[in-house]
Design a protein around this motif. Sequence first.
Motif: not given
Length: 426
Positions: A86, A157-160, A197, A229-232, A253, A305, A327, A353
Amino acid sequence: MTTATSTAAPTEREESLSPSESVLTSVYESATRLAIDAEVVDLLKTSWREIRAQLPVRMDDRKLRIFEGYRVQHNGARGPYKGGVRFHPKADLDEVRALAMLMTYKCALMELPFGGAKGGVMCDPSRMSETELNRLTRTYTQHINMILGINRDIPAPDMGTNAQTMAWMMDAYGQLHGHTPGIVTGKPVELGGSYGRDQATGRGVATCMREFARGEGVDPHDIRVVVQGYGNVGSWTCRVASEQGFRVIAVGDVKGGVYNPAGIDIAQLDRWFAVAGSVAGFEEAEPVTNEHLLELECDYLVPAALGEVVTTANAEQVRARAVIEAANHPVTPGADAILARRGVPVLPDILVNAGGVTVSYFEWTQNIQQFRWPLERVITELEARMVAAFGDLMVRTGRDGIRPRQAAFDIALERVARAIKLRGFV
Ligand code: NAD
Protein backbone atom coordinates in the motif's frame (compact mmCIF):
# COMPACT_ATOMS: atom_id res chain seq x y z
CA MET A 1 -29.86 -18.81 4.99
CA THR A 2 -29.23 -17.30 8.41
CA THR A 3 -28.08 -13.72 8.39
CA ALA A 4 -29.14 -12.97 11.93
CA THR A 5 -26.61 -10.85 13.70
CA SER A 6 -28.11 -10.53 17.12
CA THR A 7 -26.41 -13.56 18.69
CA ALA A 8 -22.89 -13.59 20.07
CA ALA A 9 -22.36 -9.94 19.19
CA PRO A 10 -19.58 -8.15 21.03
CA THR A 11 -20.42 -5.25 23.29
CA GLU A 12 -19.99 -1.77 21.86
CA ARG A 13 -16.46 -0.49 22.50
CA GLU A 14 -14.78 2.84 22.50
CA GLU A 15 -12.85 3.48 19.27
CA SER A 16 -9.50 3.46 21.03
CA LEU A 17 -8.15 0.25 19.54
CA SER A 18 -5.26 0.32 17.09
CA PRO A 19 -5.88 -1.43 13.72
CA SER A 20 -4.05 -4.59 14.80
CA GLU A 21 -5.87 -4.66 18.16
CA SER A 22 -9.15 -4.42 16.22
CA VAL A 23 -8.26 -7.48 14.13
CA LEU A 24 -7.19 -9.34 17.27
CA THR A 25 -10.65 -8.75 18.77
CA SER A 26 -12.08 -11.14 16.18
CA VAL A 27 -9.21 -13.61 16.62
CA TYR A 28 -9.66 -13.75 20.42
CA GLU A 29 -13.41 -14.18 20.12
CA SER A 30 -12.96 -17.14 17.77
CA ALA A 31 -10.09 -18.59 19.82
CA THR A 32 -12.25 -18.58 22.95
CA ARG A 33 -15.23 -20.14 21.21
CA LEU A 34 -13.07 -22.84 19.59
CA ALA A 35 -10.84 -23.39 22.67
CA ILE A 36 -7.70 -22.87 20.59
CA ASP A 37 -4.43 -23.68 22.39
CA ALA A 38 -3.20 -20.56 24.25
CA GLU A 39 0.32 -20.97 22.82
CA VAL A 40 -1.06 -20.86 19.28
CA VAL A 41 -2.96 -17.68 20.11
CA ASP A 42 0.22 -16.18 21.61
CA LEU A 43 2.04 -16.90 18.35
CA LEU A 44 -0.67 -15.17 16.32
CA LYS A 45 -0.75 -12.00 18.47
CA THR A 46 2.44 -10.70 16.91
CA SER A 47 4.21 -11.02 13.54
CA TRP A 48 6.86 -13.49 12.46
CA ARG A 49 8.91 -10.64 11.04
CA GLU A 50 8.50 -6.88 10.59
CA ILE A 51 10.83 -4.70 8.54
CA ARG A 52 10.82 -0.93 8.85
CA ALA A 53 13.08 0.64 6.22
CA GLN A 54 14.38 4.11 5.54
CA LEU A 55 13.77 4.89 1.85
CA PRO A 56 15.79 7.87 0.59
CA VAL A 57 14.54 9.08 -2.80
CA ARG A 58 15.90 11.89 -4.99
CA MET A 59 12.80 13.82 -6.06
CA ASP A 60 12.35 15.57 -9.42
CA ASP A 61 13.35 18.89 -7.83
CA ARG A 62 16.70 17.21 -6.89
CA LYS A 63 15.87 17.36 -3.17
CA LEU A 64 16.31 14.19 -1.09
CA ARG A 65 13.17 12.92 0.63
CA ILE A 66 13.26 10.11 3.13
CA PHE A 67 10.18 7.90 3.16
CA GLU A 68 9.40 5.10 5.58
CA GLY A 69 8.49 1.65 4.24
CA TYR A 70 7.38 -1.60 5.88
CA ARG A 71 6.97 -5.28 5.13
CA VAL A 72 5.23 -7.38 7.75
CA GLN A 73 5.12 -11.19 7.57
CA HIS A 74 2.49 -12.28 10.05
CA ASN A 75 2.24 -16.07 9.90
CA GLY A 76 3.59 -18.53 7.34
CA ALA A 77 2.34 -21.86 8.68
CA ARG A 78 0.16 -22.47 5.60
CA GLY A 79 2.69 -21.40 2.94
CA PRO A 80 4.76 -18.53 1.55
CA TYR A 81 3.76 -15.06 2.73
CA LYS A 82 1.34 -13.22 0.47
CA GLY A 83 -0.07 -9.71 0.61
CA GLY A 84 -0.30 -6.37 -1.13
CA VAL A 85 1.78 -3.23 -0.92
CA ARG A 86 0.00 0.00 0.00
CA PHE A 87 1.24 3.49 -0.86
CA HIS A 88 -0.75 5.87 1.35
CA PRO A 89 -0.02 8.79 3.73
CA LYS A 90 -1.56 6.83 6.62
CA ALA A 91 0.19 3.51 5.93
CA ASP A 92 2.03 3.17 9.24
CA LEU A 93 3.51 0.03 10.80
CA ASP A 94 0.46 -0.90 12.85
CA GLU A 95 -1.91 -0.53 9.90
CA VAL A 96 0.37 -2.74 7.78
CA ARG A 97 0.58 -5.27 10.65
CA ALA A 98 -3.22 -5.40 10.89
CA LEU A 99 -3.52 -5.93 7.13
CA ALA A 100 -0.90 -8.72 7.28
CA MET A 101 -2.95 -10.45 10.00
CA LEU A 102 -6.08 -10.21 7.83
CA MET A 103 -4.15 -11.83 4.96
CA THR A 104 -3.28 -14.85 7.14
CA TYR A 105 -6.99 -15.47 7.79
CA LYS A 106 -8.14 -14.52 4.28
CA CYS A 107 -5.78 -17.04 2.64
CA ALA A 108 -6.85 -19.72 5.12
CA LEU A 109 -10.57 -18.99 4.57
CA MET A 110 -10.09 -19.31 0.81
CA GLU A 111 -7.94 -22.46 1.23
CA LEU A 112 -5.03 -20.83 -0.60
CA PRO A 113 -1.58 -22.25 0.25
CA PHE A 114 -0.23 -18.94 1.60
CA GLY A 115 0.55 -17.22 4.86
CA GLY A 116 -0.23 -13.57 5.50
CA ALA A 117 1.89 -10.49 4.81
CA LYS A 118 1.50 -6.84 3.86
CA GLY A 119 3.71 -3.98 2.79
CA GLY A 120 3.37 -0.25 2.88
CA VAL A 121 5.10 3.02 2.20
CA MET A 122 3.95 6.19 3.92
CA CYS A 123 3.61 8.51 0.93
CA ASP A 124 0.99 10.27 -1.17
CA PRO A 125 1.25 8.77 -4.68
CA SER A 126 -1.25 11.32 -6.04
CA ARG A 127 1.36 14.05 -5.39
CA MET A 128 4.31 12.19 -6.94
CA SER A 129 5.44 11.99 -10.56
CA GLU A 130 5.80 8.66 -12.38
CA THR A 131 9.61 8.85 -12.17
CA GLU A 132 9.46 9.54 -8.42
CA LEU A 133 7.12 6.58 -7.91
CA ASN A 134 9.43 4.39 -10.00
CA ARG A 135 12.46 5.37 -7.87
CA LEU A 136 10.55 4.92 -4.59
CA THR A 137 9.29 1.46 -5.64
CA ARG A 138 12.81 0.32 -6.59
CA THR A 139 14.31 1.64 -3.36
CA TYR A 140 11.57 -0.11 -1.36
CA THR A 141 12.15 -3.39 -3.24
CA GLN A 142 15.92 -3.21 -2.68
CA HIS A 143 15.37 -2.73 1.05
CA ILE A 144 13.12 -5.75 1.44
CA ASN A 145 14.46 -8.03 -1.35
CA MET A 146 16.18 -10.39 1.10
CA ILE A 147 12.88 -11.52 2.64
CA LEU A 148 11.01 -11.87 -0.68
CA GLY A 149 11.09 -14.95 -2.91
CA ILE A 150 8.78 -17.05 -5.04
CA ASN A 151 8.59 -19.56 -2.14
CA ARG A 152 9.04 -16.97 0.64
CA ASP A 153 6.96 -13.82 0.14
CA ILE A 154 5.06 -12.62 -2.94
CA PRO A 155 3.75 -9.01 -2.92
CA ALA A 156 0.79 -7.68 -4.95
CA PRO A 157 -0.96 -4.32 -5.51
CA ASP A 158 -3.14 -2.61 -2.92
CA MET A 159 -4.28 0.98 -2.38
CA GLY A 160 -2.11 3.46 -4.26
CA THR A 161 -0.23 0.77 -6.20
CA ASN A 162 -1.09 -1.01 -9.45
CA ALA A 163 0.23 -3.27 -12.22
CA GLN A 164 2.92 -0.71 -13.13
CA THR A 165 4.20 -0.70 -9.53
CA MET A 166 4.43 -4.52 -9.68
CA ALA A 167 6.38 -4.32 -12.97
CA TRP A 168 8.94 -2.02 -11.29
CA MET A 169 9.14 -4.36 -8.28
CA MET A 170 9.65 -7.38 -10.53
CA ASP A 171 12.38 -5.57 -12.44
CA ALA A 172 14.17 -4.35 -9.29
CA TYR A 173 14.06 -7.86 -7.79
CA GLY A 174 15.20 -9.38 -11.11
CA GLN A 175 18.28 -7.11 -11.21
CA LEU A 176 19.41 -8.67 -7.93
CA HIS A 177 18.23 -12.28 -8.32
CA GLY A 178 17.66 -12.91 -12.06
CA HIS A 179 14.36 -12.79 -13.96
CA THR A 180 11.64 -13.99 -11.53
CA PRO A 181 8.13 -13.05 -12.74
CA GLY A 182 6.47 -15.06 -9.93
CA ILE A 183 7.96 -12.75 -7.30
CA VAL A 184 4.95 -10.42 -7.54
CA THR A 185 1.37 -10.87 -8.70
CA GLY A 186 -0.92 -8.28 -10.25
CA LYS A 187 1.71 -7.61 -12.95
CA PRO A 188 0.84 -6.31 -16.41
CA VAL A 189 -0.31 -9.20 -18.64
CA GLU A 190 2.64 -8.50 -20.99
CA LEU A 191 5.06 -9.34 -18.15
CA GLY A 192 3.38 -12.56 -17.00
CA GLY A 193 0.34 -11.15 -15.22
CA SER A 194 -2.85 -13.19 -15.21
CA TYR A 195 -5.80 -12.24 -17.34
CA GLY A 196 -8.52 -11.01 -15.02
CA ARG A 197 -6.32 -9.97 -12.07
CA ASP A 198 -7.36 -6.30 -12.46
CA GLN A 199 -11.06 -7.16 -12.12
CA ALA A 200 -10.65 -10.04 -9.64
CA THR A 201 -11.33 -8.28 -6.34
CA GLY A 202 -14.36 -6.36 -7.63
CA ARG A 203 -15.68 -9.47 -9.37
CA GLY A 204 -15.36 -11.39 -6.11
CA VAL A 205 -17.24 -8.62 -4.29
CA ALA A 206 -20.04 -8.73 -6.87
CA THR A 207 -20.17 -12.54 -6.61
CA CYS A 208 -20.65 -12.28 -2.84
CA MET A 209 -23.42 -9.70 -3.36
CA ARG A 210 -25.15 -11.97 -5.86
CA GLU A 211 -24.95 -15.00 -3.54
CA PHE A 212 -26.16 -12.94 -0.59
CA ALA A 213 -29.11 -11.63 -2.62
CA ARG A 214 -29.90 -15.19 -3.72
CA GLY A 215 -29.92 -16.27 -0.06
CA GLU A 216 -32.29 -13.43 0.76
CA GLY A 217 -34.48 -14.41 -2.19
CA VAL A 218 -34.27 -10.89 -3.68
CA ASP A 219 -33.64 -10.17 -7.37
CA PRO A 220 -30.52 -7.98 -7.95
CA HIS A 221 -32.71 -5.56 -9.97
CA ASP A 222 -34.50 -4.73 -6.70
CA ILE A 223 -31.28 -4.05 -4.80
CA ARG A 224 -29.91 -0.51 -4.47
CA VAL A 225 -26.17 -0.39 -3.93
CA VAL A 226 -23.95 2.43 -2.61
CA VAL A 227 -20.19 2.12 -3.19
CA GLN A 228 -17.48 4.18 -1.49
CA GLY A 229 -14.30 4.20 -3.61
CA TYR A 230 -13.90 4.09 -7.38
CA GLY A 231 -10.36 2.72 -7.63
CA ASN A 232 -9.55 -0.83 -8.65
CA VAL A 233 -11.98 -2.53 -6.26
CA GLY A 234 -14.84 -0.02 -6.28
CA SER A 235 -14.94 0.49 -10.04
CA TRP A 236 -14.85 -3.22 -10.88
CA THR A 237 -17.47 -3.93 -8.22
CA CYS A 238 -19.73 -1.37 -9.91
CA ARG A 239 -19.10 -2.76 -13.41
CA VAL A 240 -19.71 -6.41 -12.56
CA ALA A 241 -22.58 -5.70 -10.15
CA SER A 242 -24.39 -3.57 -12.72
CA GLU A 243 -23.86 -6.31 -15.35
CA GLN A 244 -25.53 -8.68 -12.87
CA GLY A 245 -28.52 -6.33 -12.61
CA PHE A 246 -27.82 -4.51 -9.32
CA ARG A 247 -28.83 -0.83 -9.25
CA VAL A 248 -25.80 1.23 -8.22
CA ILE A 249 -27.35 4.44 -6.90
CA ALA A 250 -24.32 6.24 -5.46
CA VAL A 251 -20.54 6.18 -5.81
CA GLY A 252 -17.87 8.30 -4.14
CA ASP A 253 -14.12 8.77 -4.24
CA VAL A 254 -11.59 11.01 -2.50
CA LYS A 255 -12.84 14.08 -4.41
CA GLY A 256 -16.57 13.59 -3.71
CA GLY A 257 -19.58 11.46 -4.56
CA VAL A 258 -22.56 11.27 -6.90
CA TYR A 259 -26.09 9.99 -6.28
CA ASN A 260 -28.93 9.03 -8.60
CA PRO A 261 -31.79 7.05 -7.01
CA ALA A 262 -32.84 5.79 -10.45
CA GLY A 263 -29.43 4.12 -10.87
CA ILE A 264 -26.11 5.26 -12.32
CA ASP A 265 -25.08 4.16 -15.81
CA ILE A 266 -21.62 2.75 -15.00
CA ALA A 267 -20.39 2.79 -18.63
CA GLN A 268 -21.20 6.52 -18.78
CA LEU A 269 -19.58 7.09 -15.40
CA ASP A 270 -16.43 5.35 -16.70
CA ARG A 271 -16.33 7.70 -19.68
CA TRP A 272 -16.65 10.68 -17.33
CA PHE A 273 -13.95 9.27 -15.00
CA ALA A 274 -11.52 8.77 -17.91
CA VAL A 275 -11.63 12.53 -18.55
CA ALA A 276 -12.20 13.97 -15.05
CA GLY A 277 -10.10 11.50 -13.01
CA SER A 278 -12.89 11.34 -10.39
CA VAL A 279 -16.57 10.43 -10.16
CA ALA A 280 -17.20 13.92 -8.71
CA GLY A 281 -18.98 16.23 -11.13
CA PHE A 282 -20.66 13.44 -13.14
CA GLU A 283 -23.63 15.20 -14.65
CA GLU A 284 -26.19 12.37 -14.67
CA ALA A 285 -26.33 12.40 -10.86
CA GLU A 286 -26.51 14.79 -7.89
CA PRO A 287 -23.43 15.57 -5.82
CA VAL A 288 -23.17 13.94 -2.39
CA THR A 289 -20.47 14.23 0.28
CA ASN A 290 -18.53 11.17 1.35
CA GLU A 291 -20.00 11.38 4.86
CA HIS A 292 -23.57 11.52 3.54
CA LEU A 293 -22.86 8.73 1.04
CA LEU A 294 -22.35 6.26 3.91
CA GLU A 295 -25.71 7.26 5.38
CA LEU A 296 -27.84 7.04 2.21
CA GLU A 297 -30.87 4.77 2.33
CA CYS A 298 -29.98 1.69 0.27
CA ASP A 299 -29.93 -2.11 0.41
CA TYR A 300 -26.19 -2.86 0.30
CA LEU A 301 -23.52 -0.41 1.45
CA VAL A 302 -20.14 -1.35 -0.05
CA PRO A 303 -17.16 0.48 1.47
CA ALA A 304 -14.38 -0.05 -1.11
CA ALA A 305 -11.81 2.61 -0.19
CA LEU A 306 -10.26 3.12 3.24
CA GLY A 307 -10.36 1.20 6.51
CA GLU A 308 -12.35 2.35 9.57
CA VAL A 309 -14.99 4.41 7.75
CA VAL A 310 -17.98 2.96 9.61
CA THR A 311 -17.33 3.76 13.27
CA THR A 312 -19.28 4.28 16.50
CA ALA A 313 -19.73 7.88 15.31
CA ASN A 314 -21.82 6.98 12.24
CA ALA A 315 -22.97 3.33 12.59
CA GLU A 316 -26.36 4.40 13.97
CA GLN A 317 -26.88 6.51 10.83
CA VAL A 318 -26.14 3.71 8.34
CA ARG A 319 -29.42 3.06 6.54
CA ALA A 320 -28.33 0.03 4.50
CA ARG A 321 -29.90 -3.40 5.04
CA ALA A 322 -26.44 -5.01 4.81
CA VAL A 323 -22.82 -3.92 4.70
CA ILE A 324 -20.52 -5.67 2.22
CA GLU A 325 -16.89 -5.09 3.24
CA ALA A 326 -14.96 -4.67 -0.02
CA ALA A 327 -12.20 -2.59 1.61
CA ASN A 328 -10.02 -4.06 4.31
CA HIS A 329 -11.30 -3.41 7.81
CA PRO A 330 -13.84 -0.67 6.94
CA VAL A 331 -16.06 -1.38 9.99
CA THR A 332 -14.53 -0.88 13.46
CA PRO A 333 -15.36 -3.40 16.24
CA GLY A 334 -17.55 -0.79 17.98
CA ALA A 335 -19.49 -0.12 14.78
CA ASP A 336 -19.75 -3.87 14.18
CA ALA A 337 -21.46 -4.23 17.56
CA ILE A 338 -23.89 -1.38 16.79
CA LEU A 339 -24.77 -2.88 13.40
CA ALA A 340 -25.21 -6.31 15.03
CA ARG A 341 -27.57 -4.83 17.60
CA ARG A 342 -29.53 -3.14 14.81
CA GLY A 343 -29.76 -6.42 12.87
CA VAL A 344 -27.66 -5.20 9.93
CA PRO A 345 -25.53 -8.12 8.67
CA VAL A 346 -21.93 -7.38 7.74
CA LEU A 347 -20.25 -9.63 5.16
CA PRO A 348 -16.60 -9.65 6.25
CA ASP A 349 -13.60 -8.36 4.28
CA ILE A 350 -11.65 -11.62 4.56
CA LEU A 351 -14.30 -13.24 2.37
CA VAL A 352 -15.66 -10.35 0.30
CA ASN A 353 -12.38 -8.98 -1.10
CA ALA A 354 -10.60 -12.34 -1.35
CA GLY A 355 -11.06 -12.48 -5.15
CA GLY A 356 -7.84 -10.48 -5.53
CA VAL A 357 -5.59 -12.86 -3.65
CA THR A 358 -7.37 -15.82 -5.26
CA VAL A 359 -6.47 -14.66 -8.77
CA SER A 360 -3.01 -13.70 -7.46
CA TYR A 361 -2.71 -17.36 -6.48
CA PHE A 362 -3.74 -18.34 -10.03
CA GLU A 363 -1.12 -15.91 -11.41
CA TRP A 364 1.61 -17.38 -9.17
CA THR A 365 0.77 -20.93 -10.25
CA GLN A 366 0.71 -19.86 -13.93
CA ASN A 367 4.16 -18.22 -13.52
CA ILE A 368 5.57 -21.34 -11.87
CA GLN A 369 4.20 -23.51 -14.70
CA GLN A 370 5.17 -20.96 -17.39
CA PHE A 371 1.66 -21.35 -18.72
CA ARG A 372 -1.21 -18.88 -19.23
CA TRP A 373 -4.89 -19.50 -18.58
CA PRO A 374 -7.52 -17.83 -20.76
CA LEU A 375 -9.72 -15.21 -19.07
CA GLU A 376 -12.76 -17.53 -19.12
CA ARG A 377 -10.92 -20.11 -17.01
CA VAL A 378 -9.76 -17.46 -14.51
CA ILE A 379 -13.33 -16.20 -14.10
CA THR A 380 -14.82 -19.70 -13.80
CA GLU A 381 -12.29 -20.82 -11.20
CA LEU A 382 -12.61 -17.57 -9.25
CA GLU A 383 -16.40 -17.89 -9.22
CA ALA A 384 -16.23 -21.50 -8.02
CA ARG A 385 -13.92 -20.62 -5.12
CA MET A 386 -15.88 -17.53 -4.07
CA VAL A 387 -19.21 -19.41 -4.16
CA ALA A 388 -17.75 -22.34 -2.18
CA ALA A 389 -16.21 -20.08 0.49
CA PHE A 390 -19.42 -18.02 0.71
CA GLY A 391 -21.46 -21.21 1.12
CA ASP A 392 -19.16 -22.63 3.84
CA LEU A 393 -19.34 -19.35 5.71
CA MET A 394 -23.11 -19.16 5.58
CA VAL A 395 -23.48 -22.78 6.72
CA ARG A 396 -21.23 -22.05 9.69
CA THR A 397 -23.09 -18.80 10.46
CA GLY A 398 -26.38 -20.68 10.57
CA ARG A 399 -25.06 -23.76 12.36
CA ASP A 400 -23.42 -21.83 15.21
CA GLY A 401 -25.80 -18.86 15.35
CA ILE A 402 -22.93 -16.39 15.00
CA ARG A 403 -22.23 -13.37 12.82
CA PRO A 404 -20.68 -13.90 9.37
CA ARG A 405 -17.39 -12.25 10.48
CA GLN A 406 -17.07 -14.67 13.38
CA ALA A 407 -17.91 -17.64 11.19
CA ALA A 408 -15.17 -16.52 8.77
CA PHE A 409 -12.61 -16.17 11.57
CA ASP A 410 -13.66 -19.51 13.10
CA ILE A 411 -13.09 -21.36 9.81
CA ALA A 412 -9.81 -19.56 9.11
CA LEU A 413 -8.38 -19.77 12.62
CA GLU A 414 -9.07 -23.51 12.82
CA ARG A 415 -7.06 -24.01 9.61
CA VAL A 416 -4.16 -21.78 10.69
CA ALA A 417 -4.02 -23.37 14.16
CA ARG A 418 -4.01 -26.86 12.63
CA ALA A 419 -1.10 -25.96 10.31
CA ILE A 420 0.84 -24.49 13.24
CA LYS A 421 0.33 -27.70 15.24
CA LEU A 422 1.18 -29.99 12.32
CA ARG A 423 4.43 -28.15 11.68
CA GLY A 424 5.34 -28.48 15.33
CA PHE A 425 5.71 -24.73 15.95
CA VAL A 426 4.12 -25.23 19.39
P1 NAD B 1 -7.22 2.22 -5.20
O1 NAD B 1 -6.06 3.04 -4.77
O2 NAD B 1 -7.27 1.67 -6.57
O3 NAD B 1 -8.58 3.05 -4.97
C1 NAD B 1 -8.88 3.66 -3.76
C2 NAD B 1 -10.17 4.47 -3.92
O4 NAD B 1 -10.52 5.03 -2.65
C3 NAD B 1 -10.05 5.64 -4.89
O5 NAD B 1 -11.24 5.77 -5.63
C4 NAD B 1 -9.88 6.83 -3.96
O6 NAD B 1 -10.31 8.05 -4.55
C5 NAD B 1 -10.79 6.41 -2.83
N1 NAD B 1 -10.52 7.14 -1.60
C6 NAD B 1 -9.32 7.39 -1.03
N2 NAD B 1 -9.47 8.14 0.07
C7 NAD B 1 -10.80 8.34 0.20
C8 NAD B 1 -11.58 9.06 1.14
N3 NAD B 1 -11.03 9.71 2.16
N4 NAD B 1 -12.92 9.06 0.97
C9 NAD B 1 -13.48 8.40 -0.07
N5 NAD B 1 -12.79 7.73 -0.99
C10 NAD B 1 -11.48 7.70 -0.85
O7 NAD B 1 -7.33 1.07 -4.09
P2 NAD B 1 -7.99 -0.37 -4.25
O8 NAD B 1 -6.95 -1.31 -4.74
O9 NAD B 1 -9.28 -0.24 -4.99
O10 NAD B 1 -8.27 -0.76 -2.72
C11 NAD B 1 -9.44 -0.31 -2.03
C12 NAD B 1 -9.61 -1.14 -0.76
O11 NAD B 1 -9.73 -2.52 -1.12
C13 NAD B 1 -8.46 -1.07 0.23
O12 NAD B 1 -8.99 -1.19 1.53
C14 NAD B 1 -7.65 -2.31 -0.10
O13 NAD B 1 -6.86 -2.76 1.00
C15 NAD B 1 -8.76 -3.29 -0.42
N6 NAD B 1 -8.33 -4.43 -1.27
C16 NAD B 1 -7.79 -4.23 -2.50
C17 NAD B 1 -7.44 -5.33 -3.27
C18 NAD B 1 -6.92 -5.19 -4.68
O14 NAD B 1 -6.81 -6.23 -5.36
N7 NAD B 1 -6.62 -4.01 -5.17
C19 NAD B 1 -7.63 -6.63 -2.77
C20 NAD B 1 -8.19 -6.80 -1.50
C21 NAD B 1 -8.53 -5.68 -0.77
